[in-house]
Design an enzyme around this catalytic site. Structure first.
Site, mmCIF file in Angstrom:
data_model
loop_
_atom_site.group_PDB
_atom_site.id
_atom_site.type_symbol
_atom_site.label_atom_id
_atom_site.label_comp_id
_atom_site.label_asym_id
_atom_site.label_seq_id
_atom_site.Cartn_x
_atom_site.Cartn_y
_atom_site.Cartn_z
ATOM 1 C CD GLU A 70 0.624 0.002 -9.005
ATOM 2 O OE1 GLU A 70 1.072 0.791 -8.079
ATOM 3 O OE2 GLU A 70 0.250 0.018 -10.010
ATOM 4 C CB ALA A 114 -1.969 4.776 0.678
ATOM 5 C CG LEU A 138 -2.096 -0.977 1.145
ATOM 6 C CD1 LEU A 138 -3.161 -0.783 2.104
ATOM 7 C CD2 LEU A 138 -2.667 -0.838 -0.133
ATOM 8 C CG HIS A 139 2.755 2.182 -3.665
ATOM 9 N ND1 HIS A 139 2.228 3.131 -4.456
ATOM 10 C CD2 HIS A 139 2.683 1.254 -4.512
ATOM 11 C CE1 HIS A 139 1.829 2.569 -5.770
ATOM 12 N NE2 HIS A 139 2.067 1.307 -5.650
ATOM 13 C CB ALA A 140 1.799 7.340 -2.766
#
Lengths: 86, 152
Positions: free
Chosen positions: A86, A19, A14-16
């Site tokens: 991804e 998120a 859960l990157h930017a």
């Protein structure tokens, strides 16, 4: 209360961007939503909470939802996390 | 990411008119230092429109612009202290505006690293004494020393 265990499974975690999408999704629901991790409880309506938790691939969480449509909202959150690819 | 901060990726007193200008100036340093391709700046600007990166932390507004790995040669974080805050939209909540006084612009090559880097920067910038140390930096060397100490 809706409660379901889930393990983050997409490669990049859960990157930017995911998120931000999760926060936007959760903000659309009046229900009280928590993501429980080994380190504590996160309010996913606050992106800083999500990013501070460092939810990488393989991180186990429990999704909890309390409120009128808790089941439906819980299922939507699970479907969102499940659909990250991804 | 073994090393995130580099002496040549430290900027102070950046005079930026707005968020786009700040991204262009900081991105130019990234490009000049050989970390990113010539497509990087436009890609960051495009992504910022769709997925803004302003973050209002307890003590400070920051922004963490970035883009996809195909625009990057080698990973790093460019740290820029702005002369005046500029307005960014908030990550995850584009209707909320953030007056960002520092930029942590990221060149991400291995997407796995992004989660860790975001976690680290947010972790350190929620500590008032760390924010004070970054704000108090009066030279590039002092800012780099703080960056190395807390971000690595």
């Amino acid at each position: 209360m809706f409660s379901q265990e889930f393990t983050i499974k997409n490669q990049t975690g859960l990157h930017a961007r995911p998120a931000a999408q999760l926060t936007a999704l959760c903000k659309g629901f009046p229900e009280e939503i928590r993501l429980i991790t080994e380190k504590g409880s996160i309010n996913p309506k606050n992106i800083i909470g999500i990013l501070s938790a460092g939810l990488k691939k393989g991180t186990p969480i429990t999704i909890e939802v309390k409120g009128e449509n808790e089941q439906e909202v819980g299922n939507k959150i699970v479907a969102f996390l499940d659909g990250l690819n991804e | 990411m073994e090393q995130a901060t580099f002496r040549e990726l430290i900027l102070r007193n950046v005079e930026a008119k707005n968020a786009e200008d700040a991204i262009r100036q900081v991105g130019q340093r990234f490009f000049d230092a050989g970390f990113v391709k010539d497509t990087y700046i436009d890609a960051v600007l495009a992504r910022e429109v769709t997925y803004p990166t302003g973050l209002q932390l307890a003590e400070i507004g920051v922004a963490m612009p970035h883009t996809d790995p195909q625009h990057v040669y080698r990973p790093g974080v460019c740290i820029a202290q702005l002369a005046h805050p500029v307005t960014f939209a908030h990550m995850g909540d584009p209707d909320t505006l953030v007056e960002a006084e520092m930029l942590f612009m990221m060149a991400i090559q291995d997407p796995d690293e992004q989660v860790e880097l975001l976690q680290k920067v947010l972790g350190v910038f929620q500590q008032p004494e760390v924010v004070a140390e970054f704000r108090a930096a009066k030279t590039d060397d002092e800012l780099f020393a703080a960056a190395q100490k807390y971000i690595g």
